[in-house]
Design a protein around this motif. Structure first.
Motif, PDB file in Angstrom:
ATOM      1  N   GLU A  32       0.831  -1.205   0.000  1.00  0.00           N
ATOM      2  CA  GLU A  32       0.000   0.000   0.000  1.00  0.00           C
ATOM      3  C   GLU A  32       0.868   1.257   0.000  1.00  0.00           C
ATOM      4  OE1 GLU A  32      -3.987   1.764   0.339  1.00  0.00           O
ATOM      5  OE2 GLU A  32      -3.231  -0.180  -0.290  1.00  0.00           O
ATOM      6  N   ARG A  35       2.143   1.804  -3.492  1.00  0.00           N
ATOM      7  CA  ARG A  35       1.095   2.287  -4.401  1.00  0.00           C
ATOM      8  C   ARG A  35       0.815   3.776  -4.173  1.00  0.00           C
ATOM      9  NH1 ARG A  35      -1.037  -2.910  -3.163  1.00  0.00           N
ATOM     10  NH2 ARG A  35      -2.554  -2.036  -1.693  1.00  0.00           N
ATOM     11  N   ALA A  58      -9.463  -1.829  -3.462  1.00  0.00           N
ATOM     12  CA  ALA A  58      -8.846  -3.149  -3.643  1.00  0.00           C
ATOM     13  C   ALA A  58      -9.962  -4.172  -3.778  1.00  0.00           C
ATOM     14  CB  ALA A  58      -7.954  -3.478  -2.454  1.00  0.00           C
ATOM     15  N   GLU A  60      -9.042  -7.599  -4.884  1.00  0.00           N
ATOM     16  CA  GLU A  60      -8.430  -8.920  -4.669  1.00  0.00           C
ATOM     17  C   GLU A  60      -6.939  -8.729  -4.464  1.00  0.00           C
ATOM     18  OE1 GLU A  60      -7.294 -12.434  -7.750  1.00  0.00           O
ATOM     19  OE2 GLU A  60      -9.405 -11.850  -7.735  1.00  0.00           O
ATOM     20  N   THR A  61      -6.360  -9.473  -3.535  1.00  0.00           N
ATOM     21  CA  THR A  61      -4.918  -9.412  -3.306  1.00  0.00           C
ATOM     22  C   THR A  61      -4.385 -10.803  -3.021  1.00  0.00           C
ATOM     23  OG1 THR A  61      -5.136  -7.200  -2.342  1.00  0.00           O
ATOM     24  CG2 THR A  61      -3.069  -8.351  -1.943  1.00  0.00           C
ATOM     25  N   THR A  88     -11.529  -2.666 -14.186  1.00  0.00           N
ATOM     26  CA  THR A  88     -10.488  -3.015 -13.220  1.00  0.00           C
ATOM     27  C   THR A  88      -9.106  -2.968 -13.853  1.00  0.00           C
ATOM     28  OG1 THR A  88     -10.633  -5.392 -13.681  1.00  0.00           O
ATOM     29  CG2 THR A  88     -12.081  -4.519 -11.948  1.00  0.00           C
ATOM     30  N   ALA A 108      -2.503  -7.731  -7.238  1.00  0.00           N
ATOM     31  CA  ALA A 108      -3.779  -7.192  -6.792  1.00  0.00           C
ATOM     32  C   ALA A 108      -4.638  -6.804  -7.986  1.00  0.00           C
ATOM     33  CB  ALA A 108      -3.548  -5.972  -5.904  1.00  0.00           C
ATOM     34  N   GLY A 110      -7.602  -4.031  -8.733  1.00  0.00           N
ATOM     35  CA  GLY A 110      -8.185  -2.831  -8.164  1.00  0.00           C
ATOM     36  C   GLY A 110      -9.137  -2.166  -9.130  1.00  0.00           C
TER      37      GLY A 110
END
Length: 140
Positions: A32, A35, A58, A60-61, A88, A108, A110
């Motif tokens: 994070e 980013r 977010a 999916e990670t 996405t 990820a 997003g």
């Protein structure tokens, strides 16, 4: 292609678990941080996003742990955006130790949410282009 955007991080002792390894949840904090650092470097602030009516989400990670990290380890956390044609995008991140060893890979999915409609914007790529002073940092 240019080098991926990257930020340095030093593993702090309080981030480790009873085995002395970096706690699993801290990898997400490092990702994070990278980013948001990329967004700032591109000229996009958190306040600027909110003022424009959008915010990143977010969806999916996935983290793949490759090698342990210990207190005092110096790492680089990279960040690369990959764009498709929909609502996405993917963010690929690698946590690399100073000696070049990959400690973790973080992938990820997003989106960019319209804060009024509470729905993903249809073209996040275009919105990032409009918002960024340096869109090339996003691969745009």
């Amino acid at each position: 292609m240019s080098e991926p955007f990257s930020v340095p991080v030093t593993v702090r002792g309080y981030e480790t678990d009873t085995q002395g390894h970096l706690n699993q949840s801290v990898y997400l904090n490092y990702a994070e941080h990278a980013r948001w650092s990329l967004l700032r470097a591109a000229g996009i602030s958190q306040a600027g996003l909110v003022a424009s009516g959008v915010g990143p989400v977010a969806l999916e990670t996935t983290i793949r742990f490759r090698r342990e990290l210990l207190a005092g380890d110096e790492v680089a956390v990279s960040c690369v955006f990959e764009w498709g044609g929909g609502k996405t995008f993917r963010i690929r991140q690698v946590v690399t130790k100073a000696d070049g060893t990959v400690a973790a890979e973080i992938d990820a999915v997003g989106g960019l949410m319209d804060l009024t409609e509470r729905r993903l914007v249809p073209d996040p790529r275009q919105r990032f282009k409009e918002l960024a002073a340096e869109p090339e940092l996003f691969g745009l």
